[in-house]
Design a protein around this motif. Sequence first.
Motif, PDB file in Angstrom:
ATOM      1  N   ALA A  43       0.912  -1.215   0.078  1.00 51.79           N
ATOM      2  CA  ALA A  43      -0.051  -0.024  -0.043  1.00 51.79           C
ATOM      3  C   ALA A  43       0.670   1.061   0.292  1.00 51.79           C
ATOM      4  O   ALA A  43       0.640   2.229  -0.606  1.00 51.79           O
ATOM      5  N   ALA A  44       2.232   1.109   0.633  1.00 51.82           N
ATOM      6  CA  ALA A  44       3.012   2.316   0.818  1.00 51.82           C
ATOM      7  C   ALA A  44       3.611   2.793  -0.745  1.00 51.82           C
ATOM      8  O   ALA A  44       3.916   3.958  -0.813  1.00 51.82           O
TER       9      ALA A  44
ATOM     10  N   LEU B 133      -8.362  -6.815   6.745  1.00 49.31           N
ATOM     11  CA  LEU B 133      -8.417  -5.712   7.791  1.00 49.31           C
ATOM     12  C   LEU B 133      -7.192  -4.911   8.081  1.00 49.31           C
ATOM     13  O   LEU B 133      -7.306  -3.919   8.477  1.00 49.31           O
ATOM     14  N   ALA B 134      -6.033  -5.376   7.689  1.00 49.75           N
ATOM     15  CA  ALA B 134      -4.893  -4.594   7.568  1.00 49.75           C
ATOM     16  C   ALA B 134      -4.605  -3.639   6.413  1.00 49.75           C
ATOM     17  O   ALA B 134      -3.979  -2.822   6.735  1.00 49.75           O
ATOM     18  N   CYS B 135      -5.624  -3.496   5.469  1.00 45.87           N
ATOM     19  CA  CYS B 135      -5.441  -2.905   4.266  1.00 45.87           C
ATOM     20  C   CYS B 135      -5.889  -1.601   4.547  1.00 45.87           C
ATOM     21  O   CYS B 135      -6.990  -1.252   4.907  1.00 45.87           O
ATOM     22  N   PRO B 136      -4.950  -0.546   4.376  1.00 48.58           N
ATOM     23  CA  PRO B 136      -5.660   0.876   4.689  1.00 48.58           C
ATOM     24  C   PRO B 136      -6.593   1.340   3.525  1.00 48.58           C
ATOM     25  O   PRO B 136      -6.674   0.744   2.424  1.00 48.58           O
ATOM     26  N   ASN B 137      -7.409   2.291   4.104  1.00 51.36           N
ATOM     27  CA  ASN B 137      -8.644   2.712   2.968  1.00 51.36           C
ATOM     28  C   ASN B 137      -8.086   3.330   1.662  1.00 51.36           C
ATOM     29  O   ASN B 137      -8.487   2.850   0.624  1.00 51.36           O
ATOM     30  N   HIS B 138      -6.869   3.713   1.444  1.00 52.68           N
ATOM     31  CA  HIS B 138      -6.380   4.475   0.347  1.00 52.68           C
ATOM     32  C   HIS B 138      -6.038   3.373  -0.706  1.00 52.68           C
ATOM     33  O   HIS B 138      -5.963   3.574  -1.948  1.00 52.68           O
ATOM     34  N   ALA B 139      -5.802   2.162  -0.337  1.00 52.76           N
ATOM     35  CA  ALA B 139      -5.504   1.064  -1.139  1.00 52.76           C
ATOM     36  C   ALA B 139      -6.550   0.022  -1.371  1.00 52.76           C
ATOM     37  O   ALA B 139      -6.238  -1.083  -2.152  1.00 52.76           O
ATOM     38  N   LEU B 140      -7.664   0.076  -0.899  1.00 50.05           N
ATOM     39  CA  LEU B 140      -8.701  -0.710  -0.986  1.00 50.05           C
ATOM     40  C   LEU B 140      -9.761  -0.987  -2.004  1.00 50.05           C
ATOM     41  O   LEU B 140     -10.286   0.130  -2.379  1.00 50.05           O
ATOM     42  N   LEU B 141      -9.915  -2.157  -2.747  1.00 49.28           N
ATOM     43  CA  LEU B 141     -10.846  -2.354  -3.603  1.00 49.28           C
ATOM     44  C   LEU B 141     -11.779  -3.407  -3.283  1.00 49.28           C
ATOM     45  O   LEU B 141     -11.278  -4.202  -2.570  1.00 49.28           O
ATOM     46  N   LEU B 142     -12.797  -3.412  -4.037  1.00 51.50           N
ATOM     47  CA  LEU B 142     -13.918  -4.446  -3.642  1.00 51.50           C
ATOM     48  C   LEU B 142     -14.150  -5.301  -5.148  1.00 51.50           C
ATOM     49  O   LEU B 142     -14.481  -4.442  -6.047  1.00 51.50           O
TER      50      LEU B 142
END
Length: 336
Positions: free
Chosen positions: A237-238, A262-271
């Motif tokens: 994510a960084a 659960l560890a994924c930060p919001n700015h990197a998250l896709l569904l």
Amino acid sequence: MIDAHFHLDFLPESKRAVLFAEALRRGVRGGLVAGVWTETSDTLVRLANGQAREGEAHGRLRFLRKGEAFSNRPPSHRPLPLPSDGPQGRPPGSPFAFEIACAHGLHPETLAHRLSAVPAPKRCEVLKEAIALFERQLDVHASLFFAVGETGFDAHPHLLAAIGPAGLEKKELLALQAIAFEACVRAAVRTGLPLIVHSRGAWGHTLKGVRSALEAGVTSVMIHCYGGPANDVASLAAQGVFLSFGGVPTWLRAVKVREAFLACPNHALLLETDAPDLPFEREDGTRPEAHEPEHLADLTERLAFFRGITPDALGRVAERNVRRFLGMPPDPALET
């Protein structure tokens, strides 16, 4: 809500009108269709060019072209009230059409099956021809494609067992997948398109490939159906890599994937749904018999519960990121 990854050509054509009408009713307004092989792109091009023809999914599909973005309708997890369809469904161009952005790729699992059917001395030659066709299609239909992929690495035991009798061993398979991956990276750099990465049973190769893609100048990378360890989430994510999660984190036994989600930060998250593959699991442990884009609503509910937020909040986060991944302008409705 926008589905970050599904397969249109694997959904039954005779049922598409119903499938996408139901998706729209449940607040799933569009999605990114992954490419699998050159025939997949032929199908997508045919559908996109015929989208105004009567009978193509009854006007339920609208294929986006470069420069366009998913419509600025406020996202909602609530059902979308649609007028009743007549015998021919909604007319083409209907504001209720399910919007699709297409990708074009060389799937590592498809590569395995195709090349395992070819005599060993000819495998590199056949792959070279497939890559050349892939590149021509990308150029000829440049206005249709929003991303390159999916591409990547797959050495899952089930796949190896399926192709083993043909004499395609794991080492050779990964070497051939690396050639296709590198071709997709070059194409993504040349066109400025983002890259969709598939990974299964080859995590070390995936990390190396993602790193090389970023170093080569790929604008954006998505690891779809993320199955890597939670320990790698922060680092990826960084680096600006997007991590896409679907039905697997909802499975009771998929503890490690749920930890990664659960560890994924919001700015990197896709569904994503990855429909028709990998359906979500209900609270009672059952799964739908047929996995469809409408189920993005269900898995968003389940994943939002794990994350301790509302489905609307999670859907907004994921849709903002889909737009960022594809290089689309932000939607002000998502910021309110």
